[in-house]
Design a protein around this motif. Structure first.
Motif, PDB file in Angstrom:
ATOM      1  N   GLU A   4       0.823  -1.198   0.000  1.00 43.62           N
ATOM      2  CA  GLU A   4       0.000   0.000   0.000  1.00 43.62           C
ATOM      3  C   GLU A   4       0.869   1.264   0.000  1.00 43.62           C
ATOM      4  OE1 GLU A   4      -2.936   0.906   3.293  1.00 43.62           O
ATOM      5  OE2 GLU A   4      -3.749  -0.934   2.387  1.00 43.62           O
ATOM      6  N   SER A   5       1.857   1.290   0.887  1.00 44.13           N
ATOM      7  CA  SER A   5       2.709   2.475   0.982  1.00 44.13           C
ATOM      8  C   SER A   5       3.597   2.617  -0.253  1.00 44.13           C
ATOM      9  CB  SER A   5       3.545   2.454   2.267  1.00 44.13           C
ATOM     10  OG  SER A   5       4.302   1.270   2.364  1.00 44.13           O
ATOM     11  N   TRP A   6       4.073   1.505  -0.789  1.00 47.19           N
ATOM     12  CA  TRP A   6       4.945   1.559  -1.962  1.00 47.19           C
ATOM     13  C   TRP A   6       4.198   2.091  -3.177  1.00 47.19           C
ATOM     14  CZ3 TRP A   6       9.684   2.295  -2.901  1.00 47.19           C
ATOM     15  CH2 TRP A   6      10.234   2.037  -4.157  1.00 47.19           C
ATOM     16  N   GLN A   7       2.913   1.787  -3.255  1.00 51.46           N
ATOM     17  CA  GLN A   7       2.108   2.273  -4.370  1.00 51.46           C
ATOM     18  C   GLN A   7       2.165   3.796  -4.463  1.00 51.46           C
ATOM     19  OE1 GLN A   7      -1.693   0.429  -4.036  1.00 51.46           O
ATOM     20  NE2 GLN A   7      -2.013   0.411  -6.244  1.00 51.46           N
ATOM     21  N   ARG A   8       2.213   4.449  -3.332  1.00 52.91           N
ATOM     22  CA  ARG A   8       2.251   5.919  -3.305  1.00 52.91           C
ATOM     23  C   ARG A   8       3.618   6.470  -3.695  1.00 52.91           C
ATOM     24  NH1 ARG A   8      -0.631   7.875   2.102  1.00 52.91           N
ATOM     25  NH2 ARG A   8       0.131   9.854   1.306  1.00 52.91           N
ATOM     26  N   VAL A   9       4.655   5.645  -3.585  1.00 52.21           N
ATOM     27  CA  VAL A   9       6.020   6.075  -3.890  1.00 52.21           C
ATOM     28  C   VAL A   9       6.408   5.711  -5.319  1.00 52.21           C
ATOM     29  CG1 VAL A   9       8.453   5.737  -3.281  1.00 52.21           C
ATOM     30  CG2 VAL A   9       6.725   5.823  -1.477  1.00 52.21           C
ATOM     31  N   SER A  10       5.986   4.532  -5.758  1.00 56.20           N
ATOM     32  CA  SER A  10       6.494   3.976  -7.010  1.00 56.20           C
ATOM     33  C   SER A  10       6.058   4.747  -8.262  1.00 56.20           C
ATOM     34  CB  SER A  10       6.096   2.502  -7.139  1.00 56.20           C
ATOM     35  OG  SER A  10       4.685   2.376  -7.119  1.00 56.20           O
ATOM     36  N   GLY A  11       5.079   5.622  -8.129  1.00 52.89           N
ATOM     37  CA  GLY A  11       4.647   6.414  -9.283  1.00 52.89           C
ATOM     38  C   GLY A  11       5.688   7.423  -9.747  1.00 52.89           C
ATOM     39  N   SER A  12       6.532   7.884  -8.837  1.00 51.94           N
ATOM     40  CA  SER A  12       7.598   8.819  -9.218  1.00 51.94           C
ATOM     41  C   SER A  12       8.897   8.397  -8.533  1.00 51.94           C
ATOM     42  CB  SER A  12       7.215  10.250  -8.875  1.00 51.94           C
ATOM     43  OG  SER A  12       6.558  10.313  -7.628  1.00 51.94           O
ATOM     44  N   PRO A  13       9.481   7.291  -9.031  1.00 45.85           N
ATOM     45  CA  PRO A  13      10.653   6.706  -8.367  1.00 45.85           C
ATOM     46  C   PRO A  13      11.871   7.619  -8.313  1.00 45.85           C
ATOM     47  CG  PRO A  13      10.217   5.606 -10.470  1.00 45.85           C
ATOM     48  CD  PRO A  13       9.073   6.538 -10.211  1.00 45.85           C
ATOM     49  N   VAL A  14      12.148   8.363  -9.382  1.00 45.91           N
ATOM     50  CA  VAL A  14      13.346   9.212  -9.383  1.00 45.91           C
ATOM     51  C   VAL A  14      13.188  10.335  -8.360  1.00 45.91           C
ATOM     52  CG1 VAL A  14      14.788  10.771 -10.740  1.00 45.91           C
ATOM     53  CG2 VAL A  14      14.011   8.615 -11.732  1.00 45.91           C
ATOM     54  N   GLN A  15      12.023  10.945  -8.330  1.00 48.18           N
ATOM     55  CA  GLN A  15      11.762  12.037  -7.365  1.00 48.18           C
ATOM     56  C   GLN A  15      11.968  11.524  -5.931  1.00 48.18           C
ATOM     57  OE1 GLN A  15       7.723  13.515  -7.543  1.00 48.18           O
ATOM     58  NE2 GLN A  15       7.900  14.414  -5.508  1.00 48.18           N
ATOM     59  N   HIS A  16      11.414  10.380  -5.607  1.00 47.28           N
ATOM     60  CA  HIS A  16      11.541   9.847  -4.252  1.00 47.28           C
ATOM     61  C   HIS A  16      12.948   9.298  -4.002  1.00 47.28           C
ATOM     62  CE1 HIS A  16       7.448  10.728  -3.402  1.00 47.28           C
ATOM     63  NE2 HIS A  16       7.026   9.996  -4.414  1.00 47.28           N
ATOM     64  N   GLY A  17      13.563   8.748  -5.046  1.00 46.64           N
ATOM     65  CA  GLY A  17      14.944   8.285  -4.932  1.00 46.64           C
ATOM     66  C   GLY A  17      15.899   9.432  -4.635  1.00 46.64           C
ATOM     67  N   LEU A  18      15.610  10.605  -5.217  1.00 46.95           N
ATOM     68  CA  LEU A  18      16.432  11.791  -4.930  1.00 46.95           C
ATOM     69  C   LEU A  18      16.323  12.178  -3.455  1.00 46.95           C
ATOM     70  CD1 LEU A  18      15.862  13.969  -8.114  1.00 46.95           C
ATOM     71  CD2 LEU A  18      18.073  13.173  -7.243  1.00 46.95           C
ATOM     72  N   VAL A  19      15.133  12.055  -2.882  1.00 47.09           N
ATOM     73  CA  VAL A  19      14.952  12.333  -1.452  1.00 47.09           C
ATOM     74  C   VAL A  19      15.798  11.354  -0.640  1.00 47.09           C
ATOM     75  CG1 VAL A  19      13.285  12.349   0.461  1.00 47.09           C
ATOM     76  CG2 VAL A  19      12.639  13.317  -1.758  1.00 47.09           C
ATOM     77  N   LEU A  20      15.733  10.072  -1.013  1.00 51.20           N
ATOM     78  CA  LEU A  20      16.498   9.034  -0.313  1.00 51.20           C
ATOM     79  C   LEU A  20      17.993   9.338  -0.355  1.00 51.20           C
ATOM     80  CD1 LEU A  20      15.891   5.210  -0.747  1.00 51.20           C
ATOM     81  CD2 LEU A  20      18.162   6.138  -0.491  1.00 51.20           C
ATOM     82  N   PHE A  21      18.528   9.593  -1.554  1.00 50.46           N
ATOM     83  CA  PHE A  21      19.976   9.799  -1.680  1.00 50.46           C
ATOM     84  C   PHE A  21      20.437  11.144  -1.135  1.00 50.46           C
ATOM     85  CE2 PHE A  21      19.803   6.044  -4.313  1.00 50.46           C
ATOM     86  CZ  PHE A  21      20.983   5.408  -3.952  1.00 50.46           C
ATOM     87  N   THR A  22      19.599  12.161  -1.201  1.00 49.10           N
ATOM     88  CA  THR A  22      19.953  13.446  -0.578  1.00 49.10           C
ATOM     89  C   THR A  22      20.131  13.231   0.918  1.00 49.10           C
ATOM     90  OG1 THR A  22      18.760  14.684  -2.281  1.00 49.10           O
ATOM     91  CG2 THR A  22      19.222  15.847  -0.218  1.00 49.10           C
ATOM     92  N   ARG A  23      19.197  12.496   1.515  1.00 46.62           N
ATOM     93  CA  ARG A  23      19.276  12.183   2.945  1.00 46.62           C
ATOM     94  C   ARG A  23      20.520  11.337   3.239  1.00 46.62           C
ATOM     95  NH1 ARG A  23      18.125  13.902   7.944  1.00 46.62           N
ATOM     96  NH2 ARG A  23      17.672  12.194   9.344  1.00 46.62           N
TER      97      ARG A  23
END
Length: 148
Positions: A4-23
């Motif tokens: 359920e939670s991944w569904q909300r993230v997987s639509g824009s993987p690069v955008q969320h991946g940038l948050v992950l790697f910035t952190r």
């Protein structure tokens, strides 16, 4: 909870991946030199995060997470793949300890994306999944002969 939670993230993987790697780079700036493309050292995380090669790396990381989510009931089918992924990370100088920082960064990204939906139960579920993935990757370290 994970799906359920991944569904909300997987639509824009690069955008969320940038948050992950910035952190990740905020938590451990010493990881930045591990990312070099065309023998070029990056002066800053921002410089690294904007290169096409690094954005490609983000896509790959998000695909691995996606594969883990897709195979929740049968993570063992990813065992060989994750073990080889561990070997690749070891070969480029990644330390096993760095994976806990990556895990923290993953949870941070999920929390930022999900907001109030990032409950303690969701956090616990993701921590368990991430731990299982890292254990499989660590087996890649352990299968290398001593001295390698």
């Amino acid at each position: 909870l994970i799906r359920e939670s991944w569904q909300r993230v997987s639509g824009s993987p690069v955008q969320h991946g940038l948050v992950l790697f910035t952190r990740l780079f905020d938590l451990d700036p010493d990881l930045l030199p591990l990312f070099q493309y065309n023998c070029k050292q990056f002066a800053s995380p921002q410089e690294c995060l904007s290169t096409p090669e690094f954005l490609d790396h983000i896509r790959k990381v998000m695909l691995v997470i996606d594969a883990a989510v897709s195979h929740l009931e049968n993570l063992s089918c990813l065992e060989e793949y994750l073990c080889n992924l561990g070997k690749k990370h070891q070969a480029v100088g990644v330390k096993v300890e760095s994976f806990s920082t990556v895990g923290e960064s993953l949870l941070y990204m999920l929390e930022k994306c999900l907001g109030a939906a990032f409950s303690p139960e969701v956090q616990e579920a993701w921590s368990k999944l991430y731990s299982a993935v890292v254990k499989a990757m660590q087996r890649g370290w352990e299968t290398l002969p001593e001295g390698d």
